[in-house]
Design a protein around this motif. Structure first.
Motif, PDB file in Angstrom:
ATOM      1  N   GLU A  97      30.591  -6.598  -8.962  1.00 44.40           N
ATOM      2  CA  GLU A  97      30.814  -7.858  -8.891  1.00 44.40           C
ATOM      3  C   GLU A  97      32.260  -8.207  -9.436  1.00 44.40           C
ATOM      4  O   GLU A  97      33.120  -9.087  -8.631  1.00 44.40           O
ATOM      5  N   ASP A  98      32.563  -7.678 -10.406  1.00 40.95           N
ATOM      6  CA  ASP A  98      34.305  -8.029 -10.932  1.00 40.95           C
ATOM      7  C   ASP A  98      35.312  -7.450 -10.063  1.00 40.95           C
ATOM      8  O   ASP A  98      36.064  -8.222  -9.778  1.00 40.95           O
TER       9      ASP A  98
ATOM     10  N   MET B  23      34.101  -6.067 -22.814  1.00 36.75           N
ATOM     11  CA  MET B  23      34.796  -5.362 -21.750  1.00 36.75           C
ATOM     12  C   MET B  23      34.244  -4.018 -21.657  1.00 36.75           C
ATOM     13  O   MET B  23      33.831  -3.227 -22.827  1.00 36.75           O
TER      14      MET B  23
ATOM     15  N   MET C 120      35.175  -1.636 -14.147  1.00 39.78           N
ATOM     16  CA  MET C 120      34.706  -3.196 -13.545  1.00 39.78           C
ATOM     17  C   MET C 120      33.380  -2.933 -12.633  1.00 39.78           C
ATOM     18  O   MET C 120      33.271  -1.671 -12.353  1.00 39.78           O
ATOM     19  N   THR C 121      32.641  -3.661 -12.846  1.00 38.91           N
ATOM     20  CA  THR C 121      31.445  -3.776 -11.916  1.00 38.91           C
ATOM     21  C   THR C 121      31.930  -4.004 -10.658  1.00 38.91           C
ATOM     22  O   THR C 121      32.941  -4.559 -10.269  1.00 38.91           O
TER      23      THR C 121
ATOM     24  N   ALA D 216      37.948  -9.705  -8.019  1.00 35.96           N
ATOM     25  CA  ALA D 216      39.522  -9.359  -7.944  1.00 35.96           C
ATOM     26  C   ALA D 216      40.118  -9.199  -6.718  1.00 35.96           C
ATOM     27  O   ALA D 216      41.036  -9.748  -6.253  1.00 35.96           O
TER      28      ALA D 216
END
Length: 94
Positions: free
Chosen positions: A80-81, A1, A77-78, A85
């Motif tokens: 992409e993440d 993470m 978070m990226t 979400a």
């Protein structure tokens, strides 16, 4: 993470921070991978992006510098993440 680590130097700590940084290179503790670190021009302010599987290494990082810096460590978070979400959130609202 991934985590974002932000720091601010205590007003009287400049010389001590410089000395410790030059002596140690501010290496990340075991269990923490440094992905990048940026420093403000002037002053003792900056941030780093690190990766860790658990919080033990993050606690060590905070304790290693806690006498000289105030630190904030938050999950990151990226794009992409975050996109995944947000997509899941939108799908759940339909």
């Amino acid at each position: 993470m991934k985590f974002i680590v932000q720091w601010d130097g205590l007003p009287t700590a400049e010389n001590s921070v410089i000395e410790r940084f030059m002596k140690t290179g501010a290496q990340a503790p075991e269990g923490v991978k440094l992905l990048g670190r940026w420093h403000a021009v002037g002053g003792l302010h900056g941030f780093a992006v690190v990766e860790a599987e658990d919080t033990r290494g993050l606690a060590a990082l905070s304790l290693d510098w806690g006498d000289l810096l105030t630190m904030s460590i938050v999950p990151a978070m990226t794009d992409e993440d975050l996109g995944a979400a947000l997509g899941a959130h939108q799908a759940a609202r339909k």
